[in-house]
Design an enzyme around this catalytic site. Sequence first.
Site, PDB file in Angstrom:
ATOM      1  N   GLU A   1      52.967   3.133 -19.118  1.00 13.10           N
ATOM      2  CA  GLU A   1      53.461   2.691 -17.809  1.00 13.10           C
ATOM      3  C   GLU A   1      54.725   1.852 -17.999  1.00 13.10           C
ATOM      4  O   GLU A   1      54.970   1.304 -19.075  1.00 13.10           O
ATOM      5  CB  GLU A   1      52.328   1.896 -17.119  1.00 13.10           C
ATOM      6  CG  GLU A   1      52.619   1.349 -15.758  1.00 13.10           C
ATOM      7  CD  GLU A   1      53.006   2.390 -14.701  1.00 13.10           C
ATOM      8  OE1 GLU A   1      54.037   3.059 -14.884  1.00 13.10           O
ATOM      9  OE2 GLU A   1      52.309   2.478 -13.670  1.00 13.10           O
ATOM     10  N   ASP A   2      55.536   1.776 -16.952  1.00 10.98           N
ATOM     11  CA  ASP A   2      56.748   0.961 -17.029  1.00 10.98           C
ATOM     12  C   ASP A   2      56.429  -0.526 -16.879  1.00 10.98           C
ATOM     13  O   ASP A   2      56.842  -1.351 -17.684  1.00 10.98           O
ATOM     14  CB  ASP A   2      57.794   1.406 -15.983  1.00 10.98           C
ATOM     15  CG  ASP A   2      57.233   1.519 -14.561  1.00 10.98           C
ATOM     16  OD1 ASP A   2      56.031   1.272 -14.346  1.00 10.98           O
ATOM     17  OD2 ASP A   2      58.021   1.872 -13.650  1.00 10.98           O
TER      18      ASP A   2
ATOM     19  N   ASP B   1      51.932  -4.743 -12.466  1.00  5.06           N
ATOM     20  CA  ASP B   1      52.202  -5.784 -11.484  1.00  5.06           C
ATOM     21  C   ASP B   1      50.844  -6.313 -10.992  1.00  5.06           C
ATOM     22  O   ASP B   1      50.233  -7.165 -11.633  1.00  5.06           O
ATOM     23  CB  ASP B   1      53.043  -5.149 -10.371  1.00  5.06           C
ATOM     24  CG  ASP B   1      53.566  -6.132  -9.361  1.00  5.06           C
ATOM     25  OD1 ASP B   1      53.790  -7.295  -9.722  1.00  5.06           O
ATOM     26  OD2 ASP B   1      53.774  -5.735  -8.196  1.00  5.06           O
TER      27      ASP B   1
ATOM     28  N   PHE C   1      61.740  -9.363  -9.091  1.00  5.43           N
ATOM     29  CA  PHE C   1      61.864  -7.912  -9.026  1.00  5.43           C
ATOM     30  C   PHE C   1      62.930  -7.457 -10.010  1.00  5.43           C
ATOM     31  O   PHE C   1      64.078  -7.887  -9.929  1.00  5.43           O
ATOM     32  CB  PHE C   1      62.164  -7.420  -7.616  1.00  5.43           C
ATOM     33  CG  PHE C   1      61.781  -5.976  -7.450  1.00  5.43           C
ATOM     34  CD1 PHE C   1      60.480  -5.628  -7.108  1.00  5.43           C
ATOM     35  CD2 PHE C   1      62.698  -4.960  -7.708  1.00  5.43           C
ATOM     36  CE1 PHE C   1      60.097  -4.292  -7.015  1.00  5.43           C
ATOM     37  CE2 PHE C   1      62.333  -3.620  -7.612  1.00  5.43           C
ATOM     38  CZ  PHE C   1      61.032  -3.287  -7.265  1.00  5.43           C
TER      39      PHE C   1
ATOM     40  N   ASP D   1      63.007   1.059 -10.887  1.00  2.69           N
ATOM     41  CA  ASP D   1      63.935   1.270  -9.777  1.00  2.69           C
ATOM     42  C   ASP D   1      63.741   0.272  -8.645  1.00  2.69           C
ATOM     43  O   ASP D   1      62.707  -0.378  -8.519  1.00  2.69           O
ATOM     44  CB  ASP D   1      63.720   2.673  -9.188  1.00  2.69           C
ATOM     45  CG  ASP D   1      62.429   2.746  -8.363  1.00  2.69           C
ATOM     46  OD1 ASP D   1      61.373   2.411  -8.914  1.00  2.69           O
ATOM     47  OD2 ASP D   1      62.495   3.105  -7.172  1.00  2.69           O
TER      48      ASP D   1
ATOM     49  N   GLY E   1      58.797   5.930 -13.357  1.00  2.71           N
ATOM     50  CA  GLY E   1      59.334   4.779 -14.099  1.00  2.71           C
ATOM     51  C   GLY E   1      59.202   4.814 -15.604  1.00  2.71           C
ATOM     52  O   GLY E   1      60.070   4.310 -16.316  1.00  2.71           O
TER      53      GLY E   1
ATOM     54  N   LYS F   1      53.796  -8.256 -15.639  1.00  3.75           N
ATOM     55  CA  LYS F   1      54.081  -9.352 -14.709  1.00  3.75           C
ATOM     56  C   LYS F   1      52.737  -9.996 -14.341  1.00  3.75           C
ATOM     57  O   LYS F   1      52.206  -9.778 -13.251  1.00  3.75           O
ATOM     58  CB  LYS F   1      54.714  -8.745 -13.456  1.00  3.75           C
ATOM     59  CG  LYS F   1      55.853  -9.547 -12.865  1.00  3.75           C
ATOM     60  CD  LYS F   1      56.211  -8.998 -11.499  1.00  3.75           C
ATOM     61  CE  LYS F   1      57.394  -8.094 -11.512  1.00  3.75           C
ATOM     62  NZ  LYS F   1      57.745  -7.628 -10.135  1.00  3.75           N
TER      63      LYS F   1
HETATM   64  P1  IMP Z   1      50.665  -2.229  -9.520  1.00  8.02           P
HETATM   65  O1  IMP Z   1      50.435  -2.781 -10.897  1.00  8.02           O
HETATM   66  O2  IMP Z   1      49.613  -1.275  -9.093  1.00  8.02           O
HETATM   67  O3  IMP Z   1      50.907  -3.315  -8.520  1.00  8.02           O
HETATM   68  O4  IMP Z   1      51.975  -1.360  -9.470  1.00  8.02           O
HETATM   69  C1  IMP Z   1      52.843  -1.235 -10.504  1.00  8.02           C
HETATM   70  C2  IMP Z   1      54.003  -0.381 -10.044  1.00  8.02           C
HETATM   71  O5  IMP Z   1      54.799  -1.110  -9.092  1.00  8.02           O
HETATM   72  C3  IMP Z   1      54.903  -0.083 -11.209  1.00  8.02           C
HETATM   73  O6  IMP Z   1      54.550   1.130 -11.835  1.00  8.02           O
HETATM   74  C4  IMP Z   1      56.258  -0.003 -10.541  1.00  8.02           C
HETATM   75  O7  IMP Z   1      56.461   1.298 -10.053  1.00  8.02           O
HETATM   76  C5  IMP Z   1      56.168  -0.944  -9.382  1.00  8.02           C
HETATM   77  N1  IMP Z   1      56.764  -2.271  -9.685  1.00  8.02           N
HETATM   78  C6  IMP Z   1      56.129  -3.445  -9.787  1.00  8.02           C
HETATM   79  N2  IMP Z   1      56.981  -4.447 -10.079  1.00  8.02           N
HETATM   80  C7  IMP Z   1      58.199  -3.882 -10.167  1.00  8.02           C
HETATM   81  C8  IMP Z   1      59.524  -4.413 -10.452  1.00  8.02           C
HETATM   82  O8  IMP Z   1      59.761  -5.609 -10.697  1.00  8.02           O
HETATM   83  N3  IMP Z   1      60.529  -3.499 -10.464  1.00  8.02           N
HETATM   84  C9  IMP Z   1      60.341  -2.176 -10.223  1.00  8.02           C
HETATM   85  N4  IMP Z   1      59.135  -1.639  -9.940  1.00  8.02           N
HETATM   86  C10 IMP Z   1      58.067  -2.495  -9.913  1.00  8.02           C
HETATM   87 MG    MG Z   2      55.317   3.044 -11.385  1.00  7.35          MG
END
Ligand code: IMP
Ligand code: MG
Length: 170
Positions: free
Chosen positions: A95-96, A99, A148, A155, A41, A127
């Site tokens: 990072e993209d 979450d 989302f 993606d 991402g 987020k």
């Molecule tokens: P977390 O912070 O460990 O829950 O995971 C983050 C990852 O979840 C990101 O690097 C994305 O790959 C994916 N992700 C979380 N929210 C979104 C979204 O709204 N769109 C696309 N990918 C997302």
């Molecule tokens: Mg990711």
Amino acid sequence: MDTSEILISREEIDEMVKRVASEINRDYAGEELVVIPILTGAFIFASDLIRELKMPVNIDFMQVSSYVGENSTGVLKIKKDITVDIKGQHVLIVEDIVDTGRTLKLLKELLGKKEPKSLKICTAFDKPDRRLTDLVPDYNGIVVPDKFIVGYGLDYNGHFRNYKDIRIVR
Ligand code: IMP
Ligand code: MG
């Protein structure tokens, strides 16, 4: 699948990249920086960001995913590791989107063991409503609602990374 609703325009993204880059340029002036974009991402954000950076940068990619295992807060799976030695180096993870924060929390713990001089996190989108960890990005592009989103590298099942703007998936 409907991705017609634009949440963040290309112009807003461009402004965000310039602002985040200026914060990084200010904080690391005169230093060398190892930039670690997280695949897949972050590749688009990272490619825009590093071209705004003024210090010497060394780029190395990682590909990781996290899952919640039994009796644990999360397990990090490394699909591609870095090849540079980050010991004694200033390191910036790119990072993209953050979450739950699980992936970066685990990754920060892992990279911290390699004894970098400093270790910070930069994310294009944040987020915070969905956070399940105490992870706080050091550089934060744009806070997004609990929807989302796709585009600018993000993606949905591998699709829509190539959109220039950020759209909501319905
Ligand atoms: P977390 O912070 O460990 O829950 O995971 C983050 C990852 O979840 C990101 O690097 C994305 O790959 C994916 N992700 C979380 N929210 C979104 C979204 O709204 N769109 C696309 N990918 C997302
Ligand atoms: Mg990711």
